[in-house]
Every structure is written in C-alpha cells, then in structure tokens.
Design a protein around this motif. Structure first.
Motif, PDB file in Angstrom:
ATOM      1  N   GLU A  98       0.816  -1.210   0.000  1.00 27.57           N
ATOM      2  CA  GLU A  98       0.000   0.000   0.000  1.00 27.57           C
ATOM      3  C   GLU A  98       0.851   1.262   0.000  1.00 27.57           C
ATOM      4  O   GLU A  98       0.385   2.328   0.383  1.00 27.57           O
ATOM      5  CB  GLU A  98      -0.943   0.000   1.214  1.00 27.57           C
ATOM      6  CG  GLU A  98      -1.880  -1.194   1.292  1.00 27.57           C
ATOM      7  CD  GLU A  98      -2.913  -1.219   0.174  1.00 27.57           C
ATOM      8  OE1 GLU A  98      -3.052  -0.182  -0.510  1.00 27.57           O
ATOM      9  OE2 GLU A  98      -3.564  -2.258  -0.022  1.00 27.57           O
ATOM     10  N   GLY A  99       2.090   1.151  -0.411  1.00 26.17           N
ATOM     11  CA  GLY A  99       2.971   2.306  -0.478  1.00 26.17           C
ATOM     12  C   GLY A  99       4.054   2.267   0.582  1.00 26.17           C
ATOM     13  O   GLY A  99       3.963   1.519   1.564  1.00 26.17           O
ATOM     14  N   PRO A 100       5.117   3.065   0.402  1.00 24.13           N
ATOM     15  CA  PRO A 100       6.250   3.030   1.325  1.00 24.13           C
ATOM     16  C   PRO A 100       5.901   3.400   2.764  1.00 24.13           C
ATOM     17  O   PRO A 100       6.540   2.926   3.702  1.00 24.13           O
ATOM     18  CB  PRO A 100       7.244   4.027   0.711  1.00 24.13           C
ATOM     19  CG  PRO A 100       6.427   4.877  -0.212  1.00 24.13           C
ATOM     20  CD  PRO A 100       5.316   4.013  -0.703  1.00 24.13           C
ATOM     21  N   ASP A 101       4.883   4.238   2.943  1.00 22.65           N
ATOM     22  CA  ASP A 101       4.508   4.652   4.302  1.00 22.65           C
ATOM     23  C   ASP A 101       3.803   3.541   5.066  1.00 22.65           C
ATOM     24  O   ASP A 101       3.633   3.641   6.289  1.00 22.65           O
ATOM     25  CB  ASP A 101       3.605   5.890   4.251  1.00 22.65           C
ATOM     26  CG  ASP A 101       4.342   7.120   3.734  1.00 22.65           C
ATOM     27  OD1 ASP A 101       5.586   7.136   3.819  1.00 22.65           O
ATOM     28  OD2 ASP A 101       3.675   8.041   3.233  1.00 22.65           O
ATOM     29  N   ALA A 102       3.380   2.498   4.367  1.00 27.67           N
ATOM     30  CA  ALA A 102       2.692   1.376   5.021  1.00 27.67           C
ATOM     31  C   ALA A 102       3.623   0.203   5.271  1.00 27.67           C
ATOM     32  O   ALA A 102       3.162  -0.889   5.586  1.00 27.67           O
ATOM     33  CB  ALA A 102       1.507   0.931   4.172  1.00 27.67           C
ATOM     34  N   LEU A 103       4.928   0.430   5.147  1.00 28.50           N
ATOM     35  CA  LEU A 103       5.913  -0.608   5.445  1.00 28.50           C
ATOM     36  C   LEU A 103       6.417  -0.448   6.871  1.00 28.50           C
ATOM     37  O   LEU A 103       6.578   0.675   7.365  1.00 28.50           O
ATOM     38  CB  LEU A 103       7.095  -0.518   4.475  1.00 28.50           C
ATOM     39  CG  LEU A 103       6.781  -0.755   2.993  1.00 28.50           C
ATOM     40  CD1 LEU A 103       8.025  -0.496   2.144  1.00 28.50           C
ATOM     41  CD2 LEU A 103       6.262  -2.166   2.763  1.00 28.50           C
ATOM     42  N   VAL A 104       6.654  -1.565   7.537  1.00 31.90           N
ATOM     43  CA  VAL A 104       7.161  -1.525   8.905  1.00 31.90           C
ATOM     44  C   VAL A 104       8.444  -2.350   8.985  1.00 31.90           C
ATOM     45  O   VAL A 104       8.630  -3.320   8.242  1.00 31.90           O
ATOM     46  CB  VAL A 104       6.123  -2.075   9.907  1.00 31.90           C
ATOM     47  CG1 VAL A 104       4.896  -1.187   9.944  1.00 31.90           C
ATOM     48  CG2 VAL A 104       5.726  -3.503   9.553  1.00 31.90           C
ATOM     49  N   ARG A 105       9.314  -1.955   9.887  1.00 31.55           N
ATOM     50  CA  ARG A 105      10.573  -2.674  10.084  1.00 31.55           C
ATOM     51  C   ARG A 105      10.312  -3.951  10.867  1.00 31.55           C
ATOM     52  O   ARG A 105       9.659  -3.936  11.903  1.00 31.55           O
ATOM     53  CB  ARG A 105      11.563  -1.791  10.838  1.00 31.55           C
ATOM     54  CG  ARG A 105      12.949  -2.387  11.009  1.00 31.55           C
ATOM     55  CD  ARG A 105      13.696  -2.455   9.694  1.00 31.55           C
ATOM     56  NE  ARG A 105      13.969  -1.144   9.109  1.00 31.55           N
ATOM     57  CZ  ARG A 105      14.637  -0.980   7.975  1.00 31.55           C
ATOM     58  NH1 ARG A 105      15.089  -2.035   7.318  1.00 31.55           N
ATOM     59  NH2 ARG A 105      14.840   0.233   7.493  1.00 31.55           N
ATOM     60  N   ALA A 106      10.787  -5.070  10.343  1.00 31.38           N
ATOM     61  CA  ALA A 106      10.589  -6.373  10.979  1.00 31.38           C
ATOM     62  C   ALA A 106      11.952  -6.968  11.325  1.00 31.38           C
ATOM     63  O   ALA A 106      12.984  -6.304  11.247  1.00 31.38           O
ATOM     64  CB  ALA A 106       9.800  -7.291  10.047  1.00 31.38           C
ATOM     65  N   GLY A 107      11.952  -8.244  11.687  1.00 32.66           N
ATOM     66  CA  GLY A 107      13.200  -8.907  12.040  1.00 32.66           C
ATOM     67  C   GLY A 107      14.150  -9.015  10.867  1.00 32.66           C
ATOM     68  O   GLY A 107      13.745  -8.931   9.703  1.00 32.66           O
ATOM     69  N   ARG A 108      15.429  -9.180  11.170  1.00 33.99           N
ATOM     70  CA  ARG A 108      16.489  -9.326  10.166  1.00 33.99           C
ATOM     71  C   ARG A 108      16.624  -8.101   9.270  1.00 33.99           C
ATOM     72  O   ARG A 108      17.134  -8.178   8.148  1.00 33.99           O
ATOM     73  CB  ARG A 108      16.284 -10.571   9.308  1.00 33.99           C
ATOM     74  CG  ARG A 108      16.160 -11.852  10.123  1.00 33.99           C
ATOM     75  CD  ARG A 108      16.067 -13.062   9.219  1.00 33.99           C
ATOM     76  NE  ARG A 108      15.690 -14.252   9.975  1.00 33.99           N
ATOM     77  CZ  ARG A 108      15.537 -15.452   9.433  1.00 33.99           C
ATOM     78  NH1 ARG A 108      15.746 -15.635   8.145  1.00 33.99           N
ATOM     79  NH2 ARG A 108      15.186 -16.478  10.183  1.00 33.99           N
ATOM     80  N   GLY A 109      16.130  -6.954   9.736  1.00 35.81           N
ATOM     81  CA  GLY A 109      16.243  -5.733   8.957  1.00 35.81           C
ATOM     82  C   GLY A 109      15.271  -5.625   7.804  1.00 35.81           C
ATOM     83  O   GLY A 109      15.382  -4.715   6.974  1.00 35.81           O
ATOM     84  N   LEU A 110      14.293  -6.523   7.735  1.00 34.62           N
ATOM     85  CA  LEU A 110      13.360  -6.529   6.622  1.00 34.62           C
ATOM     86  C   LEU A 110      12.301  -5.443   6.761  1.00 34.62           C
ATOM     87  O   LEU A 110      11.945  -5.039   7.873  1.00 34.62           O
ATOM     88  CB  LEU A 110      12.666  -7.893   6.529  1.00 34.62           C
ATOM     89  CG  LEU A 110      13.567  -9.107   6.307  1.00 34.62           C
ATOM     90  CD1 LEU A 110      12.730 -10.381   6.364  1.00 34.62           C
ATOM     91  CD2 LEU A 110      14.298  -9.004   4.981  1.00 34.62           C
ATOM     92  N   LEU A 111      11.798  -4.979   5.640  1.00 41.24           N
ATOM     93  CA  LEU A 111      10.640  -4.100   5.607  1.00 41.24           C
ATOM     94  C   LEU A 111       9.461  -4.900   5.085  1.00 41.24           C
ATOM     95  O   LEU A 111       9.543  -5.526   4.029  1.00 41.24           O
ATOM     96  CB  LEU A 111      10.900  -2.893   4.700  1.00 41.24           C
ATOM     97  CG  LEU A 111      11.818  -1.813   5.277  1.00 41.24           C
ATOM     98  CD1 LEU A 111      12.179  -0.808   4.188  1.00 41.24           C
ATOM     99  CD2 LEU A 111      11.141  -1.108   6.438  1.00 41.24           C
TER     100      LEU A 111
END
Length: 208
Positions: A98-111
């Motif tokens: 849904e766009g870059p603003d809807a990404l969250v930082r997760a484990g292992r540095g993933l978005l």
C-alpha cells in the motif's frame, strides 16, 4: 551483458555467495540507486509484468538491487503488488503493498507491509513472481541466499500447478556461467539487470 565464469574453487554455493556478497558490499549508495532506476525501467517493460494483474515482489534491503522504484511504478499502473512477510518458521506469508509509508521494520532488517496477512497460498494467484537472488546462470537457475524461504514458495507454486512468470532481479555481473544446482531447482523465465533482460527456456535470448 558480462558474466562471471565459475571455476572449480568457486563451485560450492557458499564460496560463490561470499564472493557475490563481497562485490555487493563494495557498491556505493549512488550505484545501488542508479541500478534500481534502470531495473525498474527494464522490468516494467517486460510483457510478463506489463500484462500482470498481480505481481508478488519484495522490498530490497542493504545492497540488494533496489526494488523501491519498481514497486511504486507497478502500483501506479494499478497492478496489485504482494509483498512477503517472514514467518517464524522461515516460510513466507503475503500482504498487499500500500505504499512506502505502510511498510514496517521487521526482524532481520526486513521491511514488510503492515496490512492484513493473506496466507502463504496467496502467491499462487500471482501472474508474475519477482525473486531475490545473488546470481543466475545460462540455464536460468538462480542462486539464493540459502535461507530456503523462496524454495518453499517455488514448491508451493509447483504443488498448486501455478505457472507465474518467475523473474530474478540482479546486477549485471551476477549473470554467471553456472551455479551449483540441485535436482529440485526450478529455472526462472527471465533475469533483469540494469543493462538488459536475459530470457531462458530452450534458446537463451538477450535483450539489450
């Protein structure tokens, strides 16, 4: 499009991965960004993506070939984009981009996307699947990082008799003569690099 010959000392997957990761680590931020822009232009011109209603993709991290511009271009054309969500067992769930603003930082540095999880089988409805990798060879066989997540995805597609276009995104010098292969490895349909597209299947075709 240049390729790296794989000689006997580099025959093992681990040795080849180390060499390719070291080459990526030497890239500057500007080089990564420029490659990402070129990749987006090449990839969106592919009929496999241009005609796709749903594309399973991923958010690049570190010195991976950047997918940020590509994700936005796909979304701008109305393509439904699915992104992976790493599960505790190293398998992949999926959610809509849904766009870059809807990404969250997760484990292992993933978005990862913050929206509702769609289940592991969501990828089977994609018309094209963009795969991360470290290399691809003249047979279309991909070398991944070794975590096994995408091996599970490919096995799931096979079990569902789904036949999306499999496309790997790489730098130019990651198209190699040969990568170590196993019987279950499934070739990709195309490799996109900043300087061109290489197709596989029977006769190899290079598009500049």
């Amino acid at each position: 499009m240049p390729g790296i010959p794989v000689t006997a000392p580099d025959a093992g997957k681990s040795a080849l991965r180390r060499r390719l990761l070291a080459a990526r680590a030497a890239l500057t931020g500007d080089e990564v960004a420029a490659a990402g822009e070129a990749l987006a232009t090449r990839a969106t011109a592919l009929p496999d993506l241009a005609g796709a209603r749903t594309v399973a993709a991923y958010v690049s991290i570190g010195r991976e070939p950047s997918t940020r511009t590509l994700l936005e271009r796909l979304r701008a054309t109305g393509t439904r984009v699915l992104l992976p969500v790493l599960r505790p067992d190293n398998d992949l769930d999926w959610a809509a981009y849904e766009g870059p603003d809807a990404l969250v930082r997760a484990g292992r540095g993933l978005l990862e996307p913050s929206g509702p999880r769609l289940g592991r089988a969501a990828v089977t409805g994609a018309d094209a699947v963009l795969l991360p990798g470290l290399a691809v060879d003249r047979r279309g066989l991909r070398l991944g990082r070794g975590g096994g997540s995408y091996d599970r995805v490919l096995a799931r597609l096979e079990a569902a008799e789904a036949r999306p276009a499999l496309v790997v995104l790489l730098y130019d010098d990651e198209v190699v003569d040969e990568v170590p292969a196993e019987p279950h490895d499934r070739p990709v349909r195309a490799a996109v690099t900043p300087s061109g597209v290489r197709r596989f299947g029977g006769v190899e075709e290079v598009e500049g």
